[in-house]
Design a protein around this motif. Structure first.
Motif, PDB file in Angstrom:
ATOM      1  N   THR A 242       0.877  -1.115   0.020  1.00  0.00           N
ATOM      2  CA  THR A 242       0.031  -0.177  -0.086  1.00  0.00           C
ATOM      3  C   THR A 242       0.704   1.294  -0.052  1.00  0.00           C
ATOM      4  N   ASP A 243       1.875   1.420   0.728  1.00  0.00           N
ATOM      5  CA  ASP A 243       2.644   2.520   0.858  1.00  0.00           C
ATOM      6  C   ASP A 243       3.411   2.416  -0.565  1.00  0.00           C
ATOM      7  N   MET A 244       3.895   1.664  -1.047  1.00  0.00           N
ATOM      8  CA  MET A 244       4.415   1.544  -2.526  1.00  0.00           C
ATOM      9  C   MET A 244       3.400   2.193  -3.635  1.00  0.00           C
ATOM     10  N   GLY A 306      12.531   0.651  -5.460  1.00  0.00           N
ATOM     11  CA  GLY A 306      13.114  -0.504  -5.152  1.00  0.00           C
ATOM     12  C   GLY A 306      13.016  -1.146  -3.784  1.00  0.00           C
ATOM     13  N   ASN A 307      13.249  -0.087  -2.806  1.00  0.00           N
ATOM     14  CA  ASN A 307      13.112  -0.581  -1.422  1.00  0.00           C
ATOM     15  C   ASN A 307      11.945  -1.392  -0.933  1.00  0.00           C
ATOM     16  N   PHE A 308      10.887  -0.927  -1.662  1.00  0.00           N
ATOM     17  CA  PHE A 308       9.631  -1.562  -1.449  1.00  0.00           C
ATOM     18  C   PHE A 308       9.679  -2.907  -1.851  1.00  0.00           C
ATOM     19  N   SER A 314      11.709 -10.197   0.665  1.00  0.00           N
ATOM     20  CA  SER A 314      12.243 -10.458   2.022  1.00  0.00           C
ATOM     21  C   SER A 314      11.049 -11.126   2.808  1.00  0.00           C
ATOM     22  N   LEU A 315       9.871 -10.661   2.772  1.00  0.00           N
ATOM     23  CA  LEU A 315       8.744 -11.089   3.676  1.00  0.00           C
ATOM     24  C   LEU A 315       8.462 -12.287   2.902  1.00  0.00           C
ATOM     25  N   ALA A 316       8.534 -12.314   1.655  1.00  0.00           N
ATOM     26  CA  ALA A 316       7.942 -13.497   0.774  1.00  0.00           C
ATOM     27  C   ALA A 316       9.121 -14.887   1.075  1.00  0.00           C
ATOM     28  N   ALA A 317      10.286 -14.561   1.220  1.00  0.00           N
ATOM     29  CA  ALA A 317      11.051 -15.449   1.781  1.00  0.00           C
ATOM     30  C   ALA A 317      10.895 -16.221   3.082  1.00  0.00           C
TER      31      ALA A 317
END
Length: 485
Positions: A242-244, A306-308, A314-317
């Motif tokens: 959402t922030d993205m 890119g940071n999003f 990382s969360l998916a991993a």
């Protein structure tokens, strides 16, 4: 403490009301209807209805990936290699091919589901003329409507209740069914007290409600949702996504700043004001002022998102690690594509988890069939204590790999022909048709049957065919009567 029927009804309804909030919360995550988390209340108040949550529905992916590998093929009695036809008929008569999937799904999402067994002659029985009147009535129930209490010593269900409501005109009528070991009672109320509508003193000596529990523990027989570990990561991913999208609107496109201008400088030929500080992408700005007059328009570089992307990956991993899903299920890829062997290896944990579910849920279905048999025959069948649920293979081998492994085991004499066909993924009705066709084969084909090269593989050579034909035509006698080689 012994409870009366009304006390059991009140007690179970109170317990059910206490746990429904948590069940509804888990259900909302599966449906992708969860509220937005980790957002500051002040920001939500400022943005109001201009912000819309982006839902990355990992909870549904985690549950569906497991449920898709849980398919019941039938039931087998102890000491028998064949699926029981009578139990299979009951399974089909109650549409459990489809309904069992709903029970597995609810158990994975909301910790548990329930299966209720009864006859087709009770007040809540199916009265449709579908030709299945000889089969018991077996229904899969949601934990949002059914609740049960276990005996802390025996772990058996002491009592259970099912609740639902029906709107009749302007009146909402509530219904409840209380299940006790020897009695089933139906209640109704339209705003007042519960009134008994009917009862069935079946004398089963067991409650005909069987819980299907996911991840039960010794101190928690009510189970644990498969989403418990995934929910915090899903909330974080939805917040980042959402922030993205908010950043994409405000920072991902070039932004302009005008110096030395006033709103009066932005008028059309009729003197009407135009948008001086427009945020519309692609708008052309023009003015007659120059830098000599102290006016200037500058453009800021756009921000990278890119940071999003990195955070979501990382969360998916982490989700893949906790749930046992292969990384490619979550869209995680590398510069070098994984080989077929690597992909199959990454599914090892998922397959093992599915096999664990098969064992736990299989016990539920076996108990359901024991109660169904008791209702139909009037007595408990001791042979059904060793009943086995037949599950479809939870792994995903290729057709060529499965066929090669099955043929090799058959050729070595390790497994019989029927097991070979089950390993190849054929259903019990398909295997029954194949076995009927086997019975109609000629003697030469039956003799060649144990040899996979003749039954499955290439056609035997003419010499081999002649040997088989001679053997069938003139069976050998005792060893001492045969001529020496």
């Amino acid at each position: 403490m012994a409870r009366s029927e009304q006390e059991w009804l009140t007690h179970l309804i109170q317990q059910h009301d206490q746990c429904k909030a948590d069940l509804l919360s888990m259900d909302s995550y599966y449906e992708g209807l969860q509220p937005l988390s980790y957002m500051a209340p002040e920001l939500l108040a400022e943005l109001s209805d201009r912000i819309r949550q982006v839902v990355i529905n990992w909870p549904r992916l985690v549950v569906d990936s497991l449920e898709e590998r849980l398919d019941v093929e039938g039931f087998r009695l102890a000491g028998s290699a064949l699926a029981d036809k009578r139990l299979n008929q009951w399974w089909q008569a109650n549409d459990l091919d489809e309904e069992s999937q709903l029970g597995h799904l609810d158990a994975l999402i909301m910790r548990r589901a329930f299966v209720i067994v009864g006859s087709r002659t009770g007040p809540d029985a199916d009265t449709d003329d579908d030709g299945d009147e000889d089969a018991p009535l077996i229904t899969v129930e949601s934990p949002l409507e059914v609740h049960a209490q276990r005996d802390p010593r025996t772990r058996e269900v002491q009592a259970a209740v099912k609740r639902w409501s029906v709107t009749e005109g302007a009146t909402k009528v509530e219904h409840a069914t209380l299940y006790l070991p020897d009695t089933t009672i139906w209640y109704e109320r339209d705003g007042g007290a519960w009134a008994e509508a009917d009862r069935d003193d079946h004398e089963l000596h067991t409650v005909p409600v069987v819980p299907m529990v996911n991840r039960a523990r010794t101190r928690n027989r009510d189970g644990v949702s498969e989403l418990k570990d995934i929910v915090p990561l899903s909330d974080a991913a939805c917040k980042i996504a959402t922030d993205m999208m908010v950043s994409a609107e405000y920072h991902a496109v070039p932004r302009r700043v005008a110096f030395g201008f006033s709103e009066a400088d932005f008028q059309d030929e009729q003197g009407r004001p135009v948008s001086a500080f427009s945020r519309v992408v692609g708008r052309m700005w023009a003015t007659e002022k120059s830098k000599l007059d102290g006016a200037d328009v500058v453009q800021f570089p756009e921000a990278s998102l890119g940071n999003f992307h990195d955070t979501i990956n990382s969360l998916a991993a982490l989700v893949a690690s906790l749930s046992g899903l292969p990384p490619h299920f979550l869209g995680l890829t590398t510069d070098n594509p994984a080989s077929a062997d690597a992909i199959r290896s990454s599914e090892t944990r998922l397959i093992k988890r599915a096999e664990r579910k098969q064992r736990a849920f299989g016990g539920t279905w076996e108990q359901v069939m024991r109660i169904a048999d008791r209702i139909q025959t009037g007595e408990w069948n001791p042979d059904l204590r060793g009943l086995e649920t037949i599950w479809r293979d939870a792994s995903t081998p290729t057709v060529a790999q499965a066929a090669d492994a099955a043929v090799k085991l058959f050729a070595a004499g390790i497994v019989p022909r029927r097991q070979t066909r089950e390993d190849l993924g054929y259903t019990q009705p398909q295997i029954a048709r194949m076995e009927a066709a086997d019975e109609a084969e000629d003697p030469m084909a039956r003799l060649a049957g144990p040899n996979p090269a003749a039954a499955i593989g290439p056609k035997p050579s003419p010499v081999d065919q002649q040997i088989v034909a001679d053997t069938v035509a003139e069976p050998a006698g005792p060893a001492e009567s045969r001529p020496a080689a």
